[in-house]
Enzyme design. Structure first.
Site, short mmCIF file in Angstrom:
data_model
loop_
_atom_site.label_atom_id
_atom_site.label_comp_id
_atom_site.label_asym_id
_atom_site.label_seq_id
_atom_site.Cartn_x
_atom_site.Cartn_y
_atom_site.Cartn_z
N HIS A 171 0.20 12.25 -3.05
CA HIS A 171 -0.56 12.08 -1.82
C HIS A 171 -1.30 10.75 -1.78
O HIS A 171 -2.47 10.70 -1.40
CB HIS A 171 -1.58 13.22 -1.67
CG HIS A 171 -0.98 14.59 -1.64
ND1 HIS A 171 -1.68 15.74 -1.97
CD2 HIS A 171 0.27 15.01 -1.31
CE1 HIS A 171 -0.90 16.79 -1.86
NE2 HIS A 171 0.29 16.38 -1.47
C1 LIG Z 1 7.56 14.72 -3.87
C2 LIG Z 1 6.56 14.82 -2.75
C3 LIG Z 1 6.00 16.06 -2.44
C4 LIG Z 1 5.07 16.17 -1.40
N1 LIG Z 1 4.65 17.41 -1.00
C5 LIG Z 1 3.92 17.52 0.15
C6 LIG Z 1 3.66 18.79 0.73
O1 LIG Z 1 4.11 19.83 0.23
N2 LIG Z 1 2.91 18.83 1.86
C7 LIG Z 1 2.40 17.72 2.45
O2 LIG Z 1 1.69 17.83 3.45
N3 LIG Z 1 2.63 16.49 1.91
C8 LIG Z 1 3.42 16.37 0.81
N4 LIG Z 1 3.73 15.14 0.33
C9 LIG Z 1 3.12 13.95 0.97
C10 LIG Z 1 3.69 13.58 2.34
O3 LIG Z 1 5.07 13.82 2.40
C11 LIG Z 1 3.37 12.11 2.63
O4 LIG Z 1 1.97 11.94 2.61
C12 LIG Z 1 3.88 11.63 3.99
O5 LIG Z 1 5.24 11.92 4.15
C13 LIG Z 1 3.63 10.12 4.13
O6 LIG Z 1 4.10 9.69 5.37
P1 LIG Z 1 4.25 8.15 5.71
O7 LIG Z 1 4.76 8.09 7.11
O8 LIG Z 1 3.01 7.43 5.38
O9 LIG Z 1 5.36 7.58 4.70
P2 LIG Z 1 6.86 8.09 4.37
O10 LIG Z 1 7.11 9.43 4.97
O11 LIG Z 1 7.04 7.95 2.91
O12 LIG Z 1 7.77 7.07 5.16
C14 LIG Z 1 7.97 5.72 4.84
C15 LIG Z 1 9.37 5.34 5.27
O13 LIG Z 1 9.48 3.93 5.36
C16 LIG Z 1 10.67 3.50 4.74
N5 LIG Z 1 10.43 2.12 4.28
C17 LIG Z 1 9.50 1.72 3.39
N6 LIG Z 1 9.54 0.38 3.24
C18 LIG Z 1 10.51 -0.07 4.06
C19 LIG Z 1 11.03 -1.37 4.35
N7 LIG Z 1 10.53 -2.48 3.77
N8 LIG Z 1 12.03 -1.48 5.26
C20 LIG Z 1 12.53 -0.37 5.87
N9 LIG Z 1 12.09 0.89 5.62
C21 LIG Z 1 11.08 1.03 4.73
C22 LIG Z 1 10.86 4.48 3.61
O14 LIG Z 1 12.17 4.49 3.10
C23 LIG Z 1 10.44 5.79 4.27
O15 LIG Z 1 11.53 6.38 4.95
C24 LIG Z 1 4.65 14.99 -0.70
C25 LIG Z 1 5.21 13.76 -1.02
C26 LIG Z 1 6.17 13.66 -2.01
C27 LIG Z 1 6.79 12.32 -2.31
#
Ligand SMILES: Cc1cc2nc3c(=O)[nH]c(=O)nc-3n(C[C@H](O)[C@H](O)[C@H](O)COP(=O)(O)OP(=O)(O)OC[C@H]3O[C@@H](n4cnc5c(N)ncnc54)[C@H](O)[C@@H]3O)c2cc1C
Length: 538
Positions: free
Chosen positions: A474
């Site tokens: 997280h």
């Molecule tokens: C193993 C795991 C278990 C988890 N379990 C839970 C849970 O049970 N419940 C919960 O609420 N949360 C959980 N989380 C946390 C939650 O999933 C994250 O906090 C949330 O998804 C973050 O969202 P975000 O949009 O910030 O980033 P992300 O969803 O990580 O999205 C970022 C995206 O940007 C893309 N990207 C990055 N850099 C680039 C670039 N330079 N060019 C093009 N694309 C790029 C990546 O490939 C990715 O697809 C978990 C996370 C993980 C990893």
């Protein structure tokens, strides 16, 4: 070179909803750049496939944090989703909003519009809760939330009974009127399949003619004219390409990748950029600073009664649950690894829970190379009670270690680097044993496997959790939002300080971590951020 109104970097939890909102009116063209590929994979779609994607480089950035003195020198594994849906496509699907006071805390730091009352309509609008709508919950939105109370394993129900015996209230809905207590986790699944944010938002948006998605497209640099963002350079199939943004560039790459891309593009600590010969567009030492994460640990017991180990490990059990899943989209494979859990306070003086519980009806003490062996658990009946802290005070950082965008940045977690974090975790692990000692649990326990009965005094318990705990995935706050450019990266409308036409909309903008899993908060950040983008188009 193509020009779009908006370019969104990243199709994760936040990026997917941003793409959906910005394309909804049909007035704007949207380009989504995603470094990973498709999410149409069996172990992504099947909820308990979680263990298989945990280390899979085809869908996971597989980051490694720096060796951490707070974790007995361990190098922690930091999975992040690298595919459509981002981390929402590889996460454990536990649907938790956090505590209302978390968001009021954001607002009170000088971020108007981010208090709980401001965000509640967003939380309600995005969900389609199986349990129905009420003052707190929503029905009819794009994210199906499954209420697993009737589907929980008998041992999970036993855990709830023991937690109540240990003094916690039974909680029917952690996202409802109160967070504290023990209960069954709601999860984001529909029809037994993962309800990732790509499924909820991006795929419907892609049916519109004004959204273009490029997969396997790594954004390598933001392009500027003076202090105005005008486009993005990216690499796809070995080719360097450029897309222009007529209106805005929106970074939704997540807590690790967004500060990395800003730094690679010249927005970050001038000293760091100078080390790698990157021309400074804006000197902001806050980019990549303030990293906050939840640390967690499992205690594991051998049971006198069968657990999911007896079903998931033998071939005939795998066949049975597999057939059940394929025919009915039902059974253990359709659920999260964390069936039950809860929130508690380690100290009565805390005004809200500072610890989260997780109950797993299986155990994975015996490791398996290259995966988290949920689908090949221990040969004996076992289960685990895990916990993670809600608002630790330790702070880390993310910093590039090269000007090459394909080199992973340096992640410093600084876990348990404050006395506060050590002291509350010590109290918390003692509470785990208190739950296990209650009659409802004690009567089915054969022995404690981890850390084991020899681990008793405070020093031993602390040494154990330093050695065995790690991220619960997280991380947030590396581009935190705030009114003061000297203390934050984006303003309360998520615009990068000092730069026009550039926003960050993902979990990196959280000023403080929330009390619980971070996916729902990331999605709401996406929805709220997209509204701000649209409002500002005039
Ligand atoms: C193993 C795991 C278990 C988890 N379990 C839970 C849970 O049970 N419940 C919960 O609420 N949360 C959980 N989380 C946390 C939650 O999933 C994250 O906090 C949330 O998804 C973050 O969202 P975000 O949009 O910030 O980033 P992300 O969803 O990580 O999205 C970022 C995206 O940007 C893309 N990207 C990055 N850099 C680039 C670039 N330079 N060019 C093009 N694309 C790029 C990546 O490939 C990715 O697809 C978990 C996370 C993980 C990893």
């Amino acid at each position: 070179m193509q020009t779009y109104d908006f370019i969104i970097v990243g199709s994760g939890s936040a990026g997917s909803v941003v793409a959906e909102r910005l394309s909804a009116s049909g007035r704007y063209s949207v380009l989504v750049l995603e470094a990973g590929g498709s999410d149409m994979r069996f172990f992504v779609q099947m909820p308990l496939g979680y263990g298989k994607t945990f280390f899979d480089p085809a869908v996971n950035w597989n980051y490694k944090a720096e060796p951490d003195p707070g974790l007995a020198g361990n190098t922690d594994h930091w999975p992040r989703g690298k595919l459509l849906g981002g981390s929402s496509s590889i996460n454990a699907m536990v649907w938790i909003r956090g505590h209302p006071a978390d968001y009021d805390g954001w607002r009170d730091l000088g971020n108007p519009g981010w208090g709980f009352d401001d965000l509640l309509p967003y939380f309600k609008a995005i969900e389609d809760n199986e349990a129905g709508a009420d003052a707190y919950r929503g029905r009819g939105g794009p994210i199906r939330i499954t209420d697993n109370r009737a589907r929980a394993h008998p041992l999970t129900k036993r855990f709830l009974k023991a937690a109540v015996e240990a003094g916690l209230p039974l909680n029917q809905d952690f996202n409802g009127a109160a967070q504290e207590g023990a209960g069954i986790y709601q999860i984001n699944t529909k029809g037994g399949r993962r309800m990732s944010m790509a499924r909820a938002f991006l795929r419907p948006a892609m049916k519109r003619g004004n959204v273009r998605l490029e997969t396997n497209a790594l954004a390598t640099k933001i392009l500027f004219e003076g202090s105005r963002a005008v486009g993005v350079e990216y690499v796809q199939n070995g080719k360097k390409l450029v897309a222009r943004a007529g209106r805005e560039v929106i970074l939704s790459g997540g807590t690790i990748n967004t500060p990395q891309l800003l730094q690679l593009s010249g927005i970050g600590p001038a000293g760091l950029l100078g080390e790698f010969g990157i021309p400074v567009v804006s000197d902001n030492p806050q980019v990549g600073a303030n990293l906050q994460d939840h640390q967690g640990i499992n205690y594991t017991w051998k049971a006198r009664v069968p657990t999911l180990n007896q079903l998931l490990r033998p071939w005939w059990g795998k066949l049975a649950v597999g057939i059940r899943y394929l025919l009915l989209r039902d059974g253990p494979l359709s659920m999260s690894m964390n069936q039950g859990g809860g929130f508690f306070r380690t100290d009565a003086s805390e005004t809200r829970p500072n610890m989260q519980l997780y109950f797993q009806v299986f155990s994975t003490v015996i490791p398996k190379a290259g995966e988290r062996p949920i689908l090949t658990p221990d040969p004996w009946p076992g289960f685990s009670i895990g916990l993670s802290n809600c608002r630790p005070t330790s702070r880390g950082s993310v910093a590039i270690r090269s000007s090459d965008p394909t080199i992973a940045p340096k992640i410093v977690a600084n876990a348990y680097s404050t006395n506060h974090d050590v002291a509350e975790m010590l109290d918390a692990v003692k509470f785990l044993r208190r739950i296990a000692a209650q009659p409802a649990m004690a009567e089915v326990i054969a022995e404690e496997m981890l850390p084991g009965p020899v681990c008793q005094d405070d020093d031993a318990l602390i040494a154990d959790f330093r050695k065995r705990s790690g991220t619960v995935y997280h991380p947030v706050a590396t581009c935190r939002m705030g009114p003061d450019p000297a203390q934050s990266v984006v303003d309360p409308r998520l615009r990068v300080h000092g730069i026009s036409r550039l926003r960050v909309i993902d979990a990196s903008i959280f000023p403080l971590n929330i009390s619980g899993n971070t996916n729902a908060a990331s999605v709401v950040t996406g929805a709220k951020g997209a509204d701000m983008v649209l409002e500002d188009q005039g």
